[in-house]
Design an enzyme around this catalytic site. Structure first.
Site, short mmCIF file in Angstrom:
data_model
loop_
_atom_site.label_atom_id
_atom_site.label_comp_id
_atom_site.label_asym_id
_atom_site.label_seq_id
_atom_site.Cartn_x
_atom_site.Cartn_y
_atom_site.Cartn_z
N TRP A 35 0.83 -1.23 0.00
CA TRP A 35 0.00 0.00 0.00
C TRP A 35 0.85 1.26 0.00
O TRP A 35 0.42 2.30 -0.49
CB TRP A 35 -1.12 -0.03 1.03
CG TRP A 35 -0.83 0.03 2.50
CD1 TRP A 35 0.27 -0.39 3.16
CD2 TRP A 35 -1.74 0.55 3.51
NE1 TRP A 35 0.11 -0.20 4.51
CE2 TRP A 35 -1.10 0.37 4.75
CE3 TRP A 35 -3.00 1.13 3.50
CZ2 TRP A 35 -1.69 0.77 5.97
CZ3 TRP A 35 -3.59 1.51 4.69
CH2 TRP A 35 -2.94 1.34 5.91
N ASP A 159 0.44 -2.65 12.40
CA ASP A 159 1.17 -3.78 12.97
C ASP A 159 0.89 -4.09 14.44
O ASP A 159 0.66 -5.24 14.79
CB ASP A 159 2.67 -3.55 12.82
CG ASP A 159 3.08 -3.33 11.37
OD1 ASP A 159 2.20 -3.06 10.53
OD2 ASP A 159 4.27 -3.39 11.08
N GLU A 383 7.32 9.25 9.45
CA GLU A 383 6.45 8.08 9.22
C GLU A 383 5.12 8.27 9.95
O GLU A 383 4.05 7.98 9.43
CB GLU A 383 7.17 6.83 9.74
CG GLU A 383 6.45 5.52 9.45
CD GLU A 383 7.23 4.30 9.98
OE1 GLU A 383 8.27 4.50 10.66
OE2 GLU A 383 6.80 3.17 9.71
C1 GLC Z 1 4.95 -0.73 8.69
C2 GLC Z 1 3.53 -0.21 8.67
C3 GLC Z 1 2.87 -0.64 7.37
C4 GLC Z 1 3.71 -0.13 6.20
C5 GLC Z 1 5.18 -0.55 6.33
C6 GLC Z 1 6.07 0.17 5.33
O1 GLC Z 1 5.00 -2.12 8.71
O2 GLC Z 1 2.80 -0.64 9.76
O3 GLC Z 1 1.56 -0.15 7.30
O4 GLC Z 1 3.18 -0.56 5.00
O5 GLC Z 1 5.67 -0.24 7.60
O6 GLC Z 1 5.94 1.55 5.45
#
Ligand code: GLC
Length: 422
Positions: A35, A159, A383
């Protein structure tokens, strides 16, 4: 200030660009994430439509024979990331993880097409069957009466949300080999999931790898099967957009209409009357998670009628300076700096904002956009951010935060136009 941020955002996208795919940020996440890539495409669409399409084409080049589109594609091995390709043992055309991520691609394919009518048609025609196969995989392997499950918290993209605490408490992570986390060499440990969670993440990866990602087996034996608003709401929305594109191109629509009806009905299972909100439902125990998250507010994005989440939205808007916190500040598990247990994520705000706007709540959509814009312009492209004061947290120079700035939150760029979900 905001114009300076506009050019900074483009520099971040261009720096994280590996040619045909974009990494979320250098160091912490050196591969292509599912995503994240869709958001990257949204960012590129502000100044380079051809590059935007390429991002999505590369993502779908990793699609498995069963239709699954992995959450990570390991295009080039980078030892600074754990767990890498060997730990996952993916079975697709490109080394990959064995789980997926929220299916937002169809929705943004449609937005790109709206911006690129002439050249976009051939791109959409090529992507439609791939999107359909991916959505069918969700319905087949993740569907529970129309509510869509995750088999790993990483699949949800959220997560370490409190939603997984109860199912994780029931897992005894026996047999996980010794491992060394790399994430905490880049980011302060207090801003990341705990070791307790990591042991269980790896337990579930091992279970999948040892079955060679046999979905029927995983569905039967895994202790972790949780219906989740991120998956349910993004897939419902994505199906509406897939339907609209299929109609326009004269492609079959019956199957997609069936999925929409099924998820519309099934989403109701995520409504928890005890807290008057959408949350997660543990399929193994039948228990709701009892935790309002930013994903709970994706119901408008899904096109679900009704404003049952509005009182919570207004309460949370009033409670924190930078909405939407990933966990309700009134929940006992709220931790404003720890990843998905409290911080604000600009990407979720954009999705929620799109939904609010379409549902006729333009004032709230605008409020969310304004606060997101202030948060990023004052604190950079982190982030995620502390909801109390916007303190940046996690990785820096982040692709999706830059993309959301360019396409939605900046007051000085042109906002992405997406056809309303119907
Ligand atoms: C973490 C986030 C996830 C995202 C990834 C890369 O795992 O929780 O949503 O896609 O990082 O940014």
């Amino acid at each position: 200030m905001t114009q300076m941020r506009d050019s900074e955002a483009r520099v971040i996208l261009d720096t994280n660009d590996k040619g045909s795919y974009t990494v979320p940020t250098a160091g912490l996440y050196p591969y292509q994430w599912n995503w994240d890539s869709v958001f990257a495409a949204v960012g590129f669409s502000e100044y380079d439509l051809a590059r935007a399409w390429l991002e999505l084409e590369t993502l779908f080049s990793g699609q498995w024979d069963n239709g699954m589109v992995p959450h990570i594609l390991f295009h080039q091995v980078d030892p600074s990331y754990f767990p890498g390709p060997d730990v996952w043992g993916g079975i697709g055309p490109i080394p990959s993880s064995g789980i997926s991520q929220p299916p937002i691609a169809a929705t943004f394919v449609r937005c790109l097409w709206a911006q690129d009518r002439a050249a976009g048609e051939a791109k959409v025609r090529a992507l439609l069957p791939r999107l359909r196969d991916w959505h069918r995989w969700f319905i087949t392997w993740r569907g529970e009466g129309g509510a869509i499950c995750v088999t790993h918290p990483w699949e949800s993209g959220r997560d370490n949300a409190p939603d997984w605490d109860a199912p994780f408490a029931a897992i005894n992570p026996v047999g996980v080999e010794d491992y060394r986390r790399r994430d905490i060499t880049f980011v302060d440990e207090d801003e990341r999931p705990r070791h307790y969670d990591y042991d269980r993440y790896l337990y579930l990866v091992k279970l999948g790898r040892e079955s060679h990602w046999d979905e029927a087996h995983i569905k039967e034996v895994s202790p972790f099967r949780v219906a989740d608003p991120t998956m349910t709401f993004t897939l419902l929305r994505a199906n509406r957009d897939l339907l609209a594109m299929s109609r326009e191109l004269g492609e079959p629509t019956d199957e997609i209409e069936g999925w929409i009806a099924e998820i519309e009905a099934g989403a109701e299972q995520l409504w928890n009357p005890e807290i008057d909100a959408y949350d997660c439902l543990d399929i193994r125990t039948g228990q709701h998670s009892g935790s309002i998250s930013n994903a709970s507010f994706l119901s408008w994005y899904a096109g679900l009628g009704g404003d049952r989440m509005l009182p919570h939205l207004d309460r949370i808007f009033a409670a924190t300076r930078y909405a939407l916190p990933s966990t309700d500040p009134d929940h006992p598990a709220y931790e404003p700096r720890r990843y998905w247990r409290g911080p604000v994520w600009a990407i979720m705000n954009m999705l929620v904002g799109m939904g609010l706007e379409e549902a006729g709540h333009s004032d709230r959509a605008e409020e969310l956009r304004r606060r997101t814009g202030e948060m990023i312009s004052g604190n950079g492209f982190a982030e995620y951010f502390d909801p109390r004061d916007g303190t940046p947290a996690g990785g820096r120079n982040f692709t999706w935060t830059a993309a959301v700035w360019l396409a939605w939150a900046s007051p000085t760029t042109e906002r992405i136009t997406c056809p309303a979900s119907s």
